[in-house]
Write a protein that holds these residues in place. Structure first.
Motif, PDB file in Angstrom:
ATOM      1  N   MET A  15       0.826  -1.200   0.000  1.00 31.24           N
ATOM      2  CA  MET A  15       0.000   0.000   0.000  1.00 31.24           C
ATOM      3  C   MET A  15       0.866   1.258   0.000  1.00 31.24           C
ATOM      4  N   MET A  16       1.925   1.226   0.794  1.00 28.13           N
ATOM      5  CA  MET A  16       2.841   2.364   0.836  1.00 28.13           C
ATOM      6  C   MET A  16       3.443   2.640  -0.537  1.00 28.13           C
ATOM      7  N   MET A  17       3.897   1.592  -1.221  1.00 25.16           N
ATOM      8  CA  MET A  17       4.500   1.756  -2.535  1.00 25.16           C
ATOM      9  C   MET A  17       3.505   2.320  -3.549  1.00 25.16           C
ATOM     10  N   LEU A  18       2.249   1.916  -3.433  1.00 24.39           N
ATOM     11  CA  LEU A  18       1.233   2.372  -4.377  1.00 24.39           C
ATOM     12  C   LEU A  18       0.938   3.860  -4.248  1.00 24.39           C
ATOM     13  N   SER A  19       1.408   4.494  -3.166  1.00 23.25           N
ATOM     14  CA  SER A  19       1.125   5.919  -3.005  1.00 23.25           C
ATOM     15  C   SER A  19       1.948   6.790  -3.935  1.00 23.25           C
ATOM     16  N   GLY A  20       2.950   6.227  -4.608  1.00 22.80           N
ATOM     17  CA  GLY A  20       3.472   6.893  -5.794  1.00 22.80           C
ATOM     18  C   GLY A  20       4.717   7.729  -5.687  1.00 22.80           C
ATOM     19  N   SER A  21       5.695   7.348  -4.861  1.00 20.81           N
ATOM     20  CA  SER A  21       6.971   8.061  -4.834  1.00 20.81           C
ATOM     21  C   SER A  21       8.101   7.061  -5.021  1.00 20.81           C
ATOM     22  N   PRO A  22       8.599   6.886  -6.229  1.00 17.50           N
ATOM     23  CA  PRO A  22       9.639   5.878  -6.465  1.00 17.50           C
ATOM     24  C   PRO A  22      10.915   6.132  -5.673  1.00 17.50           C
TER      25      PRO A  22
END
Length: 769
Positions: A195-202
């Protein structure tokens, strides 16, 4: 009084729910203006975040995934842009709700952002408690982290804020999984990590995944070093610790695989070391551990008395290099480090803070140049963003420091560390207060900067007095906690609260820039009337940069960090280029009246046209070939490869043909074409590999013509041409994400079953005894 008696007398007895109430109240007070609608997040919030969420909500509320955005830069991928955070669950829920209510309510988005500050505090509190920090120490860590600069100064970058809000919770699950070799916590960590990764900051994803890897390695090696684990057990712990990272990445694949596709075609596919190291921290910025605005600051108000002035850097590097987490947390953190460095978790946090600082130095240090040679790290800018880890580590160390104040007898060593912990921040504050270490560029700014130092000195003094009173057992920790929390909040509020108080409502500002009459003029009317608009000229920007996404104007311009490298025909002439892109309106300047307005361009190309000749070039030569001014692009298309097509090379006007657009949507277009000769149908639409073309229902070769346009070869006759956005990377990513999500759920169920069974077996054994 013995150590155990002293510690027992200072146990916290506050209700379990009280810390969360404190966090909620602190969040409401800190962001009361944004919650009440009297202040607005600004900068990228207005120019990027709000338009993206409004565009996403418009589609998602109708059950349509917005793969393509035709309203910025003449068209570009939308879902594939990681910052769209399309599948981040809170965004998904809000988009579904807000998209069906007409205009996207800006207050909804602001409240969602604010809620992440409450989440960050709760997340950090849970982590601190899992590390055996007391209730009071955990509250100190949580409050300091929740309103620290890496979070508050990135409110208008919610994709970064959201990563930071979830990170402590992920860390808690991962470290618990390593300590207990727990599949249950590993699977829980995988869910939150995804979920954290899906928030969109590579960038945050990479930095956080690497930080977690360091923590997992530290914990397993230390356990072997202390002989608490065998080598085999250490390998088991290490493997279990990696499970959340792999599961999280698997869940993220629905976004990650499309991102890889667009990244390879973007302008940032390659980045130089000079660009990557922009935003390197300077060693003297350590002064900002105590004085947050030691080098000035930036705020929405142009009347700022001390603007950011560090070596004439770009203004945005203020928030990208800021990391202030409170002078109180810094002092307590130093105290915790000095007194607990032999403890495994404290030593780990010290190591993380040191690494973060050395990395953040970028080109001013030796660590970042090493990492620039590694994959992924060499595609990111602003190494100072790694200072989030410095703030994260010190906030936890502050929790430990608070506990160490009353953990043991009043020894001289502890007194020395207490004085030493306050001495360094006091020196930093004095340096700024006296101006001896800060080269202030303008005399008018001196009193303001010196005042910041004086205020910091008062905070340091108040913190030292509180610490000394607790150390001497004059004030009990459960009493001292509250003035500590109040001092922390006042310090962080005074440093950061004004940063997000923008007075301009982005929605109303956009509406004022696009009147009803102008909107009627600039809006396309598909499928019959499709055209684009150029809204910028030297010194003039008639609309907001991504306003097309909210109002439906198809703009030549836009605002995005991830741009396709091939998005304009390289014809060497701006007028000719705008013609080919179908730009019908542009800004015209009246030099007499000194005013600007939109004017119609007479020679813009239609959305689709037939040509009956082609020129072949190569990937390396096509840009030079296209600058040939003798080429008539109404009749000839240029390709970067050799086409086996036999065409008449007639001018288009000499061949009987017709082109009609039947349907024009973001993810789909359909045309009816009739031609008496074989030719090529060209479109003023940007080529992208996920666009597939079908001629009379059969898939055909999607050609890239004139450097960046879509095209398809047609035989004589009448044809139906359809363009469909069909991303293989998205489909593969979705399958991997669903599989990873299912794996997480399955592991959770199995782990819960085994834990319950284990507990039942233990109960039976107790009864037998």
């Amino acid at each position: 009084m013995t150590s155990s008696q002293k510690k027992q007398s200072t146990q916290f007895t506050i209700p379990r729910w009280l810390p969360y109430v404190v966090f909620a109240l602190a969040t409401v007070v800190f962001f009361k203006a944004q919650i009440g609608g009297s202040a607005f997040f600004w900068d990228d919030f207005a120019e990027y975040v709000y338009p993206v969420r409004a565009f996403a909500a418009h589609h998602m509320s109708q059950g349509v995934i917005p793969f393509w955005n035709p309203y910025s830069f003449c068209g570009m991928p939308f879902q594939a842009d990681v910052q769209s955070a399309l599948f981040y669950p809170p965004n998904l829920i809000l988009d579904m709700i807000s998209g069906s209510s007409g205009a996207y309510p800006i207050l909804n988005l602001q409240i969602l952002i604010v809620l992440h500050y409450f989440l960050a505090q709760c997340s950090m509190y849970i982590l601190a408690r899992s590390l055996k920090i007391s209730t009071g120490g955990s509250m100190i860590a949580a409050l300091s982290y929740g309103f620290s600069a890496p979070l508050v100064l990135h409110a208008f970058h919610p994709m970064q804020l959201e990563h930071l809000a979830w990170f402590p919770l992920v860390t808690s699950a991962v470290l618990t999984a390593v300590r207990r070799r727990s599949i249950l916590h590993a699977s829980m960590g995988g869910l939150v990590m995804g979920m954290m990764m899906l928030s969109g900051s590579p960038q945050m994803t990479l930095y956080m995944a690497f930080s977690l890897g360091l923590m997992i390695l530290w914990m397993t090696v230390w356990s072997v070093f202390e002989k608490k684990s065998t080598i085999a057990q250490a390998f088991s712990s290490f493997g279990i610790g990696l499970i959340p990272l792999f599961l999280g990445l698997g869940i993220f694949c629905v976004q990650y695989l499309p991102v890889r596709e667009i990244a390879a075609l973007s302008e940032r596919a390659e980045i130089s070391y000079e660009k990557a190291s922009v935003g390197s921290l300077e060693a003297k910025q350590l002064l900002c551990t105590t004085v947050p605005k030691a080098f000035g600051s930036i705020s929405p108000e142009s009347s700022n008395k001390a603007p950011f002035f560090l070596h004439d850097r770009d203004y945005y590097l203020y928030w990208d290099t800021a990391f202030f987490f409170g002078a109180v947390a810094f002092i307590l953190g130093l105290f915790g480090a000095l007194n607990g460095w032999r403890k495994r978790e404290v030593a780990m946090l010290i190591a993380l803070a040191v690494f973060a600082f050395l990395f953040a130095l970028g080109s001013n240090g030796f660590v970042f140049p090493i990492f620039f040679e590694l994959p992924f790290f060499n595609a990111l800018r602003i190494p100072a963003r790694m200072m989030f880890l410095f703030a994260f580590a010190f906030c936890l160390l502050a929790g430990y420091g608070f506990d160490f104040l009353y953990d043991g007898t009043s020894s001289n060593r502890r007194l020395y560390t207490l004085v030493g912990s306050a001495s360094l921040p006091a020196i930093f504050a004095l340096v700024v207060a006296t101006g001896s270490g800060v080269d202030i560029p303008a005399p008018a700014m001196e009193s303001t900067i010196h005042g910041f130092g004086t205020t910091a000195l008062l905070i340091v003094a108040a913190c030292f007095v509180l610490m000394f009173l607790v150390y001497k057992d004059i004030v009990k920790p459960n009493i001292a906690l509250w003035p500590f929390l109040l001092l922390i909040f006042i310090n962080l509020y005074s440093a950061h609260a004004d940063f997000n108080n923008g007075k301009t409502n982005p929605v109303k500002e956009s509406q004022s820039m696009l009147s009803d009459d102008l909107k009627a003029q600039l809006l396309p009317h598909p499928p019959g009337d499709i055209f684009r608009v150029s809204m910028r000229a030297p010194g003039v920007m008639a609309l907001k940069r991504n306003q097309g996404m909210t109002d439906g104007v198809m703009l030549y311009e836009g605002y995005n960090q991830l741009l396709l490298a091939k998005r304009h025909p390289e014809v060497g002439d701006i007028k000719r280029m705008l013609d080919m892109l179908g730009v019908k309106y542009e800004i015209g300047i009246d030099s007499v009246r000194r005013s600007a307005g939109f004017r119609q361009r007479p020679d813009y190309y239609p959305n689709a046209w037939m040509v009956y000749g082609h020129r072949d070039a190569s990937e390396s030569s096509i840009r030079d070939v296209m600058k040939d001014t003798t080429i008539d692009y109404h009749s000839v298309a240029v390709f970067d490869s050799t086409l086996n097509l036999q065409l008449s090379n007639k001018k288009s006007a000499e061949v009987e043909h017709s082109v009609h657009c039947d349907e024009y949507k973001d993810n789909y277009t359909r045309y009816t074409v009739s031609t008496s000769e074989a030719g090529i149908l060209c479109f003023s639409e940007i080529w992208y590999p996920a666009w597939n073309v079908y001629v009379d229902g059969k898939k055909a070769d999607a050609l890239r013509a004139d450097y960046c346009f879509r095209a398809v070869a047609l035989s004589p006759g009448k044809h139906i041409i359809e363009w469909r956005f069909e991303s293989q990377s998205f489909q593969h990513g979705m399958l991997i994400s669903l599989g990873s999500l299912a794996t997480c759920v399955a592991l959770l169920v199995v782990a819960l079953f085994l834990d319950r069974r284990k507990g039942a077996s233990a109960l039976v054994a107790d009864d037998a005894r």
